[in-house]
Enzyme design. Structure first.
Site, PDB file in Angstrom:
ATOM      1  N   TRP A 147       0.825  -1.203   0.000  1.00  0.00           N
ATOM      2  CA  TRP A 147       0.000   0.000   0.000  1.00  0.00           C
ATOM      3  C   TRP A 147       0.861   1.255   0.000  1.00  0.00           C
ATOM      4  O   TRP A 147       0.640   2.206  -0.735  1.00  0.00           O
ATOM      5  CB  TRP A 147      -0.935  -0.030   1.208  1.00  0.00           C
ATOM      6  CG  TRP A 147      -1.941   1.072   1.245  1.00  0.00           C
ATOM      7  CD1 TRP A 147      -2.263   1.944   0.238  1.00  0.00           C
ATOM      8  CD2 TRP A 147      -2.768   1.419   2.355  1.00  0.00           C
ATOM      9  NE1 TRP A 147      -3.258   2.810   0.651  1.00  0.00           N
ATOM     10  CE2 TRP A 147      -3.577   2.502   1.956  1.00  0.00           C
ATOM     11  CE3 TRP A 147      -2.905   0.905   3.643  1.00  0.00           C
ATOM     12  CZ2 TRP A 147      -4.504   3.095   2.800  1.00  0.00           C
ATOM     13  CZ3 TRP A 147      -3.829   1.493   4.476  1.00  0.00           C
ATOM     14  CH2 TRP A 147      -4.627   2.569   4.058  1.00  0.00           C
ATOM     15  N   ASP A 193       0.837  -8.412  -1.499  1.00  0.00           N
ATOM     16  CA  ASP A 193      -0.521  -7.917  -1.756  1.00  0.00           C
ATOM     17  C   ASP A 193      -0.488  -6.507  -2.326  1.00  0.00           C
ATOM     18  O   ASP A 193       0.089  -5.604  -1.728  1.00  0.00           O
ATOM     19  CB  ASP A 193      -1.333  -7.946  -0.456  1.00  0.00           C
ATOM     20  CG  ASP A 193      -2.754  -7.465  -0.664  1.00  0.00           C
ATOM     21  OD1 ASP A 193      -3.121  -6.421  -0.087  1.00  0.00           O
ATOM     22  OD2 ASP A 193      -3.507  -8.109  -1.409  1.00  0.00           O
ATOM     23  N   TYR A 253      -2.422   1.342  -5.746  1.00  0.00           N
ATOM     24  CA  TYR A 253      -1.425   1.494  -4.694  1.00  0.00           C
ATOM     25  C   TYR A 253      -0.243   2.295  -5.241  1.00  0.00           C
ATOM     26  O   TYR A 253       0.183   2.122  -6.373  1.00  0.00           O
ATOM     27  CB  TYR A 253      -0.937   0.141  -4.181  1.00  0.00           C
ATOM     28  CG  TYR A 253      -1.894  -0.587  -3.262  1.00  0.00           C
ATOM     29  CD1 TYR A 253      -3.158  -0.086  -2.965  1.00  0.00           C
ATOM     30  CD2 TYR A 253      -1.534  -1.804  -2.689  1.00  0.00           C
ATOM     31  CE1 TYR A 253      -4.022  -0.761  -2.127  1.00  0.00           C
ATOM     32  CE2 TYR A 253      -2.391  -2.493  -1.845  1.00  0.00           C
ATOM     33  CZ  TYR A 253      -3.637  -1.974  -1.573  1.00  0.00           C
ATOM     34  OH  TYR A 253      -4.493  -2.652  -0.742  1.00  0.00           O
ATOM     35  N   SER A 288     -13.134  -7.731  -1.506  1.00  0.00           N
ATOM     36  CA  SER A 288     -12.612  -6.832  -0.486  1.00  0.00           C
ATOM     37  C   SER A 288     -13.674  -5.817  -0.099  1.00  0.00           C
ATOM     38  O   SER A 288     -14.399  -5.300  -0.954  1.00  0.00           O
ATOM     39  CB  SER A 288     -11.366  -6.106  -1.028  1.00  0.00           C
ATOM     40  OG  SER A 288     -10.805  -5.263  -0.050  1.00  0.00           O
ATOM     41  N   GLN A 313     -10.889  -9.571   1.912  1.00  0.00           N
ATOM     42  CA  GLN A 313      -9.997  -8.618   2.568  1.00  0.00           C
ATOM     43  C   GLN A 313     -10.844  -7.476   3.118  1.00  0.00           C
ATOM     44  O   GLN A 313     -11.601  -6.846   2.375  1.00  0.00           O
ATOM     45  CB  GLN A 313      -8.947  -8.076   1.598  1.00  0.00           C
ATOM     46  CG  GLN A 313      -7.926  -7.195   2.298  1.00  0.00           C
ATOM     47  CD  GLN A 313      -6.702  -6.905   1.449  1.00  0.00           C
ATOM     48  OE1 GLN A 313      -6.235  -5.766   1.411  1.00  0.00           O
ATOM     49  NE2 GLN A 313      -6.165  -7.920   0.776  1.00  0.00           N
TER      50      GLN A 313
END
Length: 321
Positions: free
Chosen positions: A36, A64, A69, A171, A196
């Protein structure tokens, strides 16, 4: 001449544990690495490289990501793509790489939410940035109240059928929508294995909206994130050096932990309550890894703590923002 990266030969023998993801055949590390922050175009590449190498050398096999991101949007995927080319290409089959689409990514009506057009175009763009033929998990990043669930789930099916994703995930869904989506994906024979969601001592939404209960009932895994929004001043410039990361290794292999075995100098990171909460949740193992800056001068960087609250449910906790 730059030295060629060779992964640590003991990476699977140093205490890392792996948990089954729901009722699937996949074992995910109880410690994973989120991209992230600290992997965008605004971050030094060598720092991102050091963090990623350290993670893999300690058995962290799950990376991930999401399409947006960074910052800037897409740049975390570009960073991993560069790392795959320079360091990790020989280890692709040892890595479990996920990405997502569902939030805003490009201008106009086709660069957001959950339409078939957006999701499949975004996946193609992600694969190009990553330099990969496929991802291991492709997530829909959030519920879309205006797109039929059948359309969104159908796009996930196409992602798998086209060979561009091995599994799919959802998610930021709630329990009711998860159950509806699971039914659709089941009829379509799509390998949906994981959710998620945000989860922390301050945000217990998945306990209240039925997500955690539904995932357990349906045999789906959960990997959760959470970011406390108001850290103490001492947290904003905190750093996690390789020596501190090394001190966390015994925690990974310790089956029974108490609040007395928290991080050394835990006041540097986050309120002990955020971590103690993990110990109090179902009384199970707490595992952690920080993807925080290695440079103590960098303020406001993210840390990622991952933990397992149940054998079939993985949880992660973002702290130190």
């Amino acid at each position: 001449m730059e030295q060629v990266y060779t992964a640590d030969a003991t990476r699977y023998d140093n205490g890392m544990q792996y948990a089954r993801c729901g009722l699937s055949g996949i074992m995910l590390p109880k410690v994973s690495l989120g991209f992230w922050h600290n992997f965008g175009s605004v971050d030094p590449f060598e720092r991102s490289r050091t963090i990623t190498r350290y993670a893999f050398d300690h058995g962290v096999t799950h990376f991930d990501l999401a399409n947006n991101y960074g910052p800037i949007y897409g740049s975390a995927e570009e960073t991993l793509g560069r790392l795959m080319l320079t360091d990790f290409k020989p280890y692709r089959d040892e890595l479990f790489i996920s990405t997502k689409a569902g939030y805003d990514m490009w201008p106009g009506p086709y660069g957001d939410w959950g339409s078939r057009k957006y999701l499949l175009a975004s996946l193609d763009q992600s694969l190009k940035r990553l330099g990969l033929d496929y991802v291991d998990i492709f997530y829909h990043h959030r519920m879309d109240p205006n797109t039929p669930l059948e359309e969104t789930m159908g796009a996930l099916k196409t992602a798998v059928d086209s060979g561009k994703a091995l599994y799919v995930g959802l998610s930021n869904y709630d329990g009711e929508t998860l159950e509806k989506a699971t039914a659709i994906l089941g009829r379509l024979n799509v390998p949906f294995i994981i959710n998620q969601n945000r989860y922390s001592i301050l945000d217990r939404t998945i306990e209240k909206n039925g997500l955690k209960q539904a995932a357990s009932k349906l045999g789906k895994g959960i990997i959760c994130f959470s970011t406390p929004s108001n850290p103490a001043p001492t947290q904003t410039a905190s750093s996690c050096t390789p020596s501190v990361l090394a001190s966390l290794r015994p925690l990974v292999s310790n089956s029974w932990l108490t609040s007395a075995t928290l991080l050394p100098s835990s006041s540097q990171y986050t309120n002990t309550l955020f971590i103690a909460f993990c110990f109090l949740s179902d009384g199970v193992v707490f595992n952690q890894f920080y993807n925080q800056s290695f440079d103590v001068s960098i303020a406001g960087s993210e840390a990622l703590v991952l933990l397992s609250l149940e054998d079939d449910v993985l949880h992660s906790l973002h702290v130190g923002r």
